[in-house]
Design a protein around this motif. Structure first.
Motif, PDB file in Angstrom:
ATOM      1  N   ALA A   1       0.832  -1.211   0.000  1.00  0.00           N
ATOM      2  CA  ALA A   1       0.000   0.000   0.000  1.00  0.00           C
ATOM      3  C   ALA A   1       0.865   1.258   0.000  1.00  0.00           C
ATOM      4  CB  ALA A   1      -0.922  -0.007   1.209  1.00  0.00           C
ATOM      5  N   VAL A   2       1.921   1.259   0.825  1.00  0.00           N
ATOM      6  CA  VAL A   2       2.813   2.418   0.924  1.00  0.00           C
ATOM      7  C   VAL A   2       3.534   2.666  -0.395  1.00  0.00           C
ATOM      8  CG1 VAL A   2       4.897   3.326   2.036  1.00  0.00           C
ATOM      9  CG2 VAL A   2       3.143   2.196   3.412  1.00  0.00           C
ATOM     10  N   PHE A   3       4.110   1.594  -0.973  1.00  0.00           N
ATOM     11  CA  PHE A   3       4.881   1.760  -2.215  1.00  0.00           C
ATOM     12  C   PHE A   3       3.994   2.143  -3.396  1.00  0.00           C
ATOM     13  CE2 PHE A   3       8.206  -1.126  -0.206  1.00  0.00           C
ATOM     14  CZ  PHE A   3       9.093  -0.075  -0.009  1.00  0.00           C
ATOM     15  N   TRP A   4       2.753   1.616  -3.431  1.00  0.00           N
ATOM     16  CA  TRP A   4       1.854   2.004  -4.513  1.00  0.00           C
ATOM     17  C   TRP A   4       1.475   3.481  -4.401  1.00  0.00           C
ATOM     18  CZ3 TRP A   4       1.146   0.251  -9.052  1.00  0.00           C
ATOM     19  CH2 TRP A   4       1.264  -1.110  -9.343  1.00  0.00           C
ATOM     20  N   GLN A   5       1.298   3.963  -3.165  1.00  0.00           N
ATOM     21  CA  GLN A   5       1.001   5.390  -3.001  1.00  0.00           C
ATOM     22  C   GLN A   5       2.186   6.251  -3.430  1.00  0.00           C
ATOM     23  OE1 GLN A   5      -1.863   7.021  -2.381  1.00  0.00           O
ATOM     24  NE2 GLN A   5      -2.688   4.956  -2.612  1.00  0.00           N
ATOM     25  N   MET A   6       3.386   5.788  -3.132  1.00  0.00           N
ATOM     26  CA  MET A   6       4.585   6.503  -3.593  1.00  0.00           C
ATOM     27  C   MET A   6       4.636   6.533  -5.113  1.00  0.00           C
ATOM     28  SD  MET A   6       7.329   4.978  -0.827  1.00  0.00           S
ATOM     29  CE  MET A   6       8.757   5.771  -1.556  1.00  0.00           C
ATOM     30  N   PHE A   7       4.276   5.397  -5.740  1.00  0.00           N
ATOM     31  CA  PHE A   7       4.237   5.330  -7.201  1.00  0.00           C
ATOM     32  C   PHE A   7       3.243   6.341  -7.772  1.00  0.00           C
ATOM     33  CE2 PHE A   7       1.722   3.737 -10.764  1.00  0.00           C
ATOM     34  CZ  PHE A   7       2.684   3.674 -11.768  1.00  0.00           C
ATOM     35  N   PHE A   8       2.017   6.336  -7.220  1.00  0.00           N
ATOM     36  CA  PHE A   8       0.981   7.238  -7.738  1.00  0.00           C
ATOM     37  C   PHE A   8       1.360   8.706  -7.524  1.00  0.00           C
ATOM     38  CE2 PHE A   8      -1.982   3.509  -7.198  1.00  0.00           C
ATOM     39  CZ  PHE A   8      -2.232   3.358  -8.554  1.00  0.00           C
ATOM     40  N   MET A   9       1.921   9.032  -6.361  1.00  0.00           N
ATOM     41  CA  MET A   9       2.334  10.407  -6.110  1.00  0.00           C
ATOM     42  C   MET A   9       3.452  10.817  -7.062  1.00  0.00           C
ATOM     43  SD  MET A   9       0.367  11.756  -3.972  1.00  0.00           S
ATOM     44  CE  MET A   9       1.281  13.289  -4.023  1.00  0.00           C
ATOM     45  N   GLY A  10       4.361   9.889  -7.339  1.00  0.00           N
ATOM     46  CA  GLY A  10       5.424  10.178  -8.296  1.00  0.00           C
ATOM     47  C   GLY A  10       4.881  10.389  -9.696  1.00  0.00           C
ATOM     48  N   ALA A  11       3.923   9.526 -10.095  1.00  0.00           N
ATOM     49  CA  ALA A  11       3.349   9.617 -11.441  1.00  0.00           C
ATOM     50  C   ALA A  11       2.630  10.944 -11.656  1.00  0.00           C
ATOM     51  CB  ALA A  11       2.394   8.450 -11.674  1.00  0.00           C
ATOM     52  N   VAL A  12       1.773  11.333 -10.690  1.00  0.00           N
ATOM     53  CA  VAL A  12       1.040  12.596 -10.846  1.00  0.00           C
ATOM     54  C   VAL A  12       1.976  13.790 -10.672  1.00  0.00           C
ATOM     55  CG1 VAL A  12      -1.156  11.593 -10.130  1.00  0.00           C
ATOM     56  CG2 VAL A  12       0.312  12.643  -8.406  1.00  0.00           C
ATOM     57  N   GLY A  13       3.053  13.598  -9.886  1.00  0.00           N
ATOM     58  CA  GLY A  13       4.037  14.670  -9.727  1.00  0.00           C
ATOM     59  C   GLY A  13       4.776  14.960 -11.016  1.00  0.00           C
ATOM     60  N   VAL A  14       5.118  13.898 -11.758  1.00  0.00           N
ATOM     61  CA  VAL A  14       5.781  14.081 -13.059  1.00  0.00           C
ATOM     62  C   VAL A  14       4.831  14.758 -14.045  1.00  0.00           C
ATOM     63  CG1 VAL A  14       6.745  12.866 -15.062  1.00  0.00           C
ATOM     64  CG2 VAL A  14       7.391  12.169 -12.754  1.00  0.00           C
ATOM     65  N   ILE A  15       3.553  14.370 -14.007  1.00  0.00           N
ATOM     66  CA  ILE A  15       2.566  15.013 -14.884  1.00  0.00           C
ATOM     67  C   ILE A  15       2.463  16.496 -14.558  1.00  0.00           C
ATOM     68  CG2 ILE A  15       0.124  15.106 -15.542  1.00  0.00           C
ATOM     69  CD1 ILE A  15      -0.002  12.091 -14.929  1.00  0.00           C
ATOM     70  N   PHE A  16       2.448  16.827 -13.264  1.00  0.00           N
ATOM     71  CA  PHE A  16       2.360  18.215 -12.820  1.00  0.00           C
ATOM     72  C   PHE A  16       3.597  19.005 -13.251  1.00  0.00           C
ATOM     73  CE2 PHE A  16       3.678  21.167  -9.377  1.00  0.00           C
ATOM     74  CZ  PHE A  16       2.711  22.132  -9.551  1.00  0.00           C
ATOM     75  N   SER A  17       4.778  18.399 -13.126  1.00  0.00           N
ATOM     76  CA  SER A  17       6.033  19.091 -13.424  1.00  0.00           C
ATOM     77  C   SER A  17       6.382  19.089 -14.906  1.00  0.00           C
ATOM     78  CB  SER A  17       7.184  18.455 -12.641  1.00  0.00           C
ATOM     79  OG  SER A  17       6.928  18.492 -11.255  1.00  0.00           O
TER      80      SER A  17
END
Length: 266
Positions: A180-196
């Motif tokens: 659960a923790v690592f998947w949340q890190m993945f999703f936050m990273g994915a949307v962060g790259v989209i944002f940046s």
């Protein structure tokens, strides 16, 4: 978060929940290395939906990269019969194959849809807002998956699975929490790259992790690594490196143009 952004986040979360179901079902019936290669097709879907929704800039390097990564998955798809586990029926194996492919296609849509939401939001999009959106998306996806698990009786199966886990019951629950923790890190990273940057770059980074997944699957699970998997892996690596080389050249070109412009002004 304004109401339109909230509604969009809920819808994106429900789509993510459906994607989670397809992904979990497919991966459960395929070798890890095979499922990873199928998921690499996500880049092609991301590029196609990005072209339709957000109109990113496509360079020859980008197009070549998408072609190579997709070709790698096609090569794998043409030789699936030799990869079917011994205890898996042909029908269930192909269901897993196409559901994994469906998960890849759906998430390929979700990434550009997130970028479109950022562009259409009638408010300033900060990373704090991105985190709020991700929280709503994750909650919506969790509700969707939990309802399905309740109706299917999956929560009752968890204690049984924990008791049968080879590494021990406590380790089983540690694995669940860490997932659960690592998947949340993945999703936050994915949307962060989209944002940046963009959804296309997010898709490229996900595809670029393919060699890591392949290597770990062979190392820890001793999976077979046939010639077609090797060819698909080479094509995927080539496609990923091609994209990043193209980005490096584009940045180099932009830097020279900016320097020339500054020289003219001075």
């Amino acid at each position: 978060m304004k109401p339109p952004v909230f509604v969009a986040s809920v819808v994106l979360g429900l789509l993510t929940g459906i994607d989670d179901f397809l992904y979990a079902y497919g991966v459960a019936r395929l070798p890890i290395s095979t499922s990873a290669l199928i998921i690499s097709t996500q880049l092609a879907f991301t590029a196609a939906f990005a072209f339709l929704l957000v109109k990113p800039k496509f360079t020859p390097f980008t197009i070549n990269s998408i072609f190579l990564l997709t070709l790698g998955a096609v090569v794998l798809a043409l030789h699936t019969s030799s990869d079917r586990p011994a205890n898996e029926s042909k029908i269930r194996y192909f269901m897993g194959f196409f559901m994994t492919l469906g998960a890849s296609a759906l998430y390929g849509f979700v990434l550009p849809a997130i970028e479109l939401t950022y562009k259409k939001a009638k408010q300033t999009v900060t990373y704090s807002l991105v985190m709020e959106m991700q929280m709503v998306m994750s909650f919506s996806a969790t509700v969707f998956c939990s309802i399905g698990m309740i109706f299917h009786g999956d929560f009752k199966a968890i204690p049984r699975e924990a008791s049968e886990y080879e590494l021990g019951q406590s380790t089983y629950y540690v694995v669940l929490v860490l997932n659960a923790v690592f998947w949340q890190m993945f999703f936050m990273g994915a949307v962060g790259v989209i944002f940046s940057a963009s959804s296309l770059l997010s898709g490229i980074i996900i595809a670029a992790l393919l060699p890591v997944t392949e290597s770990l699957a062979v190392l820890f699970y001793h999976e077979k690594f046939q010639v077609e998997k090797g060819l698909a892996l080479v094509l995927s690596l080539w496609g990923s490196l091609n994209y990043f080389y193209g980005e490096f050249q584009e940045n180099k070109k932009m830097k020279k143009q900016n320097q020339a412009l500054e020289t003219e002004i001075t």
